[in-house]
Design a protein around this motif. Structure first.
Motif, PDB file in Angstrom:
ATOM      1  N   UNK A 164       0.822  -1.211   0.000  1.00 17.70           N
ATOM      2  CA  UNK A 164       0.000   0.000   0.000  1.00 17.70           C
ATOM      3  C   UNK A 164       0.856   1.261   0.000  1.00 17.70           C
ATOM      4  N   UNK A 165       2.080   1.180   0.501  1.00 20.90           N
ATOM      5  CA  UNK A 165       2.982   2.330   0.501  1.00 20.90           C
ATOM      6  C   UNK A 165       3.182   2.834  -0.933  1.00 20.90           C
ATOM      7  N   UNK A 166       3.401   1.905  -1.868  1.00 21.52           N
ATOM      8  CA  UNK A 166       3.617   2.280  -3.264  1.00 21.52           C
ATOM      9  C   UNK A 166       2.295   2.548  -3.979  1.00 21.52           C
ATOM     10  N   UNK A 167       1.251   1.842  -3.592  1.00 21.74           N
ATOM     11  CA  UNK A 167      -0.052   2.079  -4.202  1.00 21.74           C
ATOM     12  C   UNK A 167      -0.561   3.491  -3.894  1.00 21.74           C
ATOM     13  N   UNK A 168      -0.296   3.959  -2.678  1.00 20.82           N
ATOM     14  CA  UNK A 168      -0.699   5.322  -2.308  1.00 20.82           C
ATOM     15  C   UNK A 168       0.079   6.361  -3.121  1.00 20.82           C
ATOM     16  N   UNK A 169       1.323   6.042  -3.453  1.00 25.93           N
ATOM     17  CA  UNK A 169       2.100   6.970  -4.288  1.00 25.93           C
ATOM     18  C   UNK A 169       1.454   7.134  -5.660  1.00 25.93           C
ATOM     19  N   UNK A 170       0.918   6.036  -6.189  1.00 25.77           N
ATOM     20  CA  UNK A 170       0.217   6.119  -7.474  1.00 25.77           C
ATOM     21  C   UNK A 170      -1.007   7.016  -7.347  1.00 25.77           C
ATOM     22  N   UNK A 171      -1.752   6.853  -6.261  1.00 28.70           N
ATOM     23  CA  UNK A 171      -2.955   7.668  -6.052  1.00 28.70           C
ATOM     24  C   UNK A 171      -2.610   9.148  -5.935  1.00 28.70           C
ATOM     25  N   UNK A 172      -1.547   9.451  -5.193  1.00 30.45           N
ATOM     26  CA  UNK A 172      -1.163  10.851  -5.006  1.00 30.45           C
ATOM     27  C   UNK A 172      -0.672  11.462  -6.320  1.00 30.45           C
ATOM     28  N   UNK A 173       0.121  10.701  -7.068  1.00 33.84           N
ATOM     29  CA  UNK A 173       0.725  11.233  -8.293  1.00 33.84           C
ATOM     30  C   UNK A 173      -0.319  11.498  -9.383  1.00 33.84           C
ATOM     31  N   UNK A 175      -3.809  11.652  -8.937  1.00 38.95           N
ATOM     32  CA  UNK A 175      -5.136  12.030  -8.438  1.00 38.95           C
ATOM     33  C   UNK A 175      -5.787  13.091  -9.322  1.00 38.95           C
ATOM     34  N   UNK A 176      -5.028  14.102  -9.703  1.00 41.56           N
ATOM     35  CA  UNK A 176      -5.581  15.192 -10.513  1.00 41.56           C
ATOM     36  C   UNK A 176      -5.034  15.188 -11.935  1.00 41.56           C
ATOM     37  N   UNK A 177      -4.471  14.036 -12.361  1.00 41.25           N
ATOM     38  CA  UNK A 177      -3.818  13.998 -13.663  1.00 41.25           C
ATOM     39  C   UNK A 177      -4.414  12.951 -14.600  1.00 41.25           C
ATOM     40  N   UNK A 178      -4.669  11.742 -14.109  1.00 42.92           N
ATOM     41  CA  UNK A 178      -5.170  10.662 -14.968  1.00 42.92           C
ATOM     42  C   UNK A 178      -6.032   9.723 -14.133  1.00 42.92           C
ATOM     43  N   UNK A 373       3.862  19.538  -7.809  1.00 38.01           N
ATOM     44  CA  UNK A 373       2.436  19.241  -7.731  1.00 38.01           C
ATOM     45  C   UNK A 373       2.173  17.970  -6.925  1.00 38.01           C
ATOM     46  N   UNK A 374       2.906  16.893  -7.214  1.00 41.50           N
ATOM     47  CA  UNK A 374       2.642  15.602  -6.581  1.00 41.50           C
ATOM     48  C   UNK A 374       3.581  15.344  -5.404  1.00 41.50           C
ATOM     49  N   UNK A 375       4.848  15.059  -5.680  1.00 45.32           N
ATOM     50  CA  UNK A 375       5.754  14.671  -4.598  1.00 45.32           C
ATOM     51  C   UNK A 375       7.203  14.885  -5.018  1.00 45.32           C
ATOM     52  N   UNK A 376       8.050  15.009  -4.012  1.00 44.71           N
ATOM     53  CA  UNK A 376       9.505  15.005  -4.185  1.00 44.71           C
ATOM     54  C   UNK A 376      10.027  13.752  -3.498  1.00 44.71           C
ATOM     55  N   UNK A 377      10.691  12.877  -4.257  1.00 45.09           N
ATOM     56  CA  UNK A 377      11.141  11.587  -3.733  1.00 45.09           C
ATOM     57  C   UNK A 377      12.661  11.535  -3.713  1.00 45.09           C
TER      58      UNK A 377
END
Length: 465
Positions: A164-173, A175-178, A373-377
């Motif tokens: 879920x740690x990586x799945x949440x990253x997909x949702x955040x990235x 969410x407002x894009x695709x 917009x999304x995240x800095x990793x």
């Protein structure tokens, strides 16, 4: 009339012969038919149709690497169905036999993991979410409380928590894009929770039920034993010698030679001019030729060419920059991403708003950006400094050591996620008029205590005397 009667009799005999031929194999497959129609197998087929089908439908809309890793997920669930059918026809094996029995499932898990290796792709989080989640299928290996695994239901839940740690990253990235990626991530979660969890809870809460009268699991073939030493020739004209009188071979001959001579035999006398302190070629300085040899050795390591370019109009790539303090990206927009890889002792400034920033395998690297917009990793890095001058909703630090984060007043509400990292310090503006920065060290040690039926985690606090 007689001819017609004979023809009818011949056709009847031919039909009886055709029906009698497959009667033997048909009796052999009765157990397989009964196993495939078991309620638990039918329920697993419903799981494939409803939940796995949703993930596949979303992956079809995205295509590319997301479709590829989702196909591996589908293959793994199909293999699990085949194993569940076989379990109902097979006796419970030992641990060696169990490993061989589960090998087809393990091969699919390794295939998913292989897609996450190497250079990180734009869909790394999708690939990692699938690879981590597929370990939930290992619930089928539970054979009792002494097998070293959690109970099947708990194992499924724990495996999904890691994914879920990586799945949440997909949702955040996205969410407002695709919305297709958001649909895929949500379908993946529903597949495991509640999908697989409820299936295991209903049909196999204590693990798979093996057949008491079925066939045994065939053990893997053992390696052939080494051939015996060749016997002495029966036609040899030389008489055999006792072992004590035969000449020694190998190390035995060496030790025999050493023991047969005086200890100091063969040693040379060391004169004064041969001593280290008196040798002219051993002075306390390094010659220029020796220095060149030592300094040129590290340059032989393979490093790719330095890059700072925009690829496909969507992704800025900054790679293998060494000792560059003036790197700059100023023509960017909110739909573009920045990927920084393999840089050392350099500084990159990003002017403008970008969608995502990833810093991967960098050492002594400085990154200054305005807005994300999304995240800095920050992944697999050592001694890096990252400064946000505007806003950043999410900052994640994974498998890194020595990270300094500088936040502006607008980015104080950023969510900071850390995993397998140490020496992380966050500097924020002080509330006073001087605008000094206040440093906060994020904890890297935790205490886990069991209270009221669950574990409570608190960071370790160190106090000086």
């Amino acid at each position: 009339m007689d001819e017609k009667l004979i023809q009818r009799l011949e056709s009847a005999v031919a039909r009886l012969e055709s029906l009698s031929l497959p009667s033997q194999p048909r009796s052999i497959d009765l157990d397989a038919v009964a196993a495939s129609t078991d309620p638990s197998i039918i329920a697993f087929e419903d799981l494939l149709t409803e939940f796995v089908g949703k993930v596949l439908t979303a992956a079809e809309k995205i295509g590319g690497q997301v479709k590829e890793v989702t196909d591996v997920l589908n293959e793994a669930f199909s293999v699990q169905k085949e194993l569940l059918v076989k379990i109902k026809q097979t006796k419970k094996p030992d641990m060696v036999g169990l490993g061989e029995f589960l090998k087809p499932l393990n091969d699919k898990l390794m295939k998913a993991i292989s897609l996450t290796e190497g250079r990180r792709s734009d869909f790394f989080n999708h690939q990692k979410a699938v690879a981590e989640s597929l370990t939930a299928l290992a619930w089928i290996a539970y054979v009792g409380k002494d097998c070293g695994m959690s109970m099947p239901i708990a194992h499924v839940e724990e495996s999904w928590q890691a994914a879920e740690f990586y799945n949440n990253k997909v949702l955040v990235e996205y969410r407002n894009k695709d919305s297709n990626h958001v649909e895929w991530a949500r379908a993946l979660k529903e597949l495991y929770v509640p999908g697989l969890r409820n299936y295991v809870k209903t049909h196999y809460p204590l693990g798979p039920v093996w057949s008491a009268t079925g066939s045994a699991v065939s053990a893997p073939p053992k390696a052939p034993a080494p051939p015996p030493p060749p016997p002495a020739s029966l036609f040899s004209s030389e008489p055999s010698q006792p072992s004590s009188s035969r000449p020694k071979e190998g190390m035995a001959a060496v030790f025999q030679e050493i023991s047969s001579k005086p200890v100091t035999a063969g040693l040379k006398k060391v004169t004064d001019d041969m001593k280290t302190k008196n040798r002219a070629d051993r002075a306390g300085f390094v010659s220029a030729s020796e220095k060149d040899v030592h300094t040129s050795a590290p340059s032989a390591s393979k490093v790719g060419p330095p890059k700072l370019e925009l690829q496909m109009g969507r992704k800025w790539v900054v790679e293998n920059q060494i000792g560059k303090k003036d790197l700059l990206i100023d023509k960017c927009d909110s739909k573009q991403t920045v990927y920084i890889f393999g840089c050392k002792d350099s500084v990159l400034q990003i002017k403008g708003k970008v969608n995502n920033i990833t810093v991967d395998k960098c050492t002594k690297m400085g990154v200054v950006f305005t807005d994300v917009v999304a995240a800095c990793e920050i992944v697999n890095c050592n001694s890096v400094e990252v400064q946000c001058q505007g806003t950043a909703p999410t900052i994640s630090v994974d498998n890194s050591a020595g990270c300094q984060l500088y936040l502006s007043k607008d980015s104080l509400e950023a969510s900071i996620t850390t995993a397998k990292s140490s020496e992380i310090n966050v500097l924020v503006p002080a509330s006073g008029p001087d605008n000094d920065l206040v440093e906060h060290a994020l904890p890297q040690q935790y205490i886990h205590t069991y209270k009221d039926g669950q574990f409570v985690t608190t960071p370790v606090s160190h106090s000086g005397g």
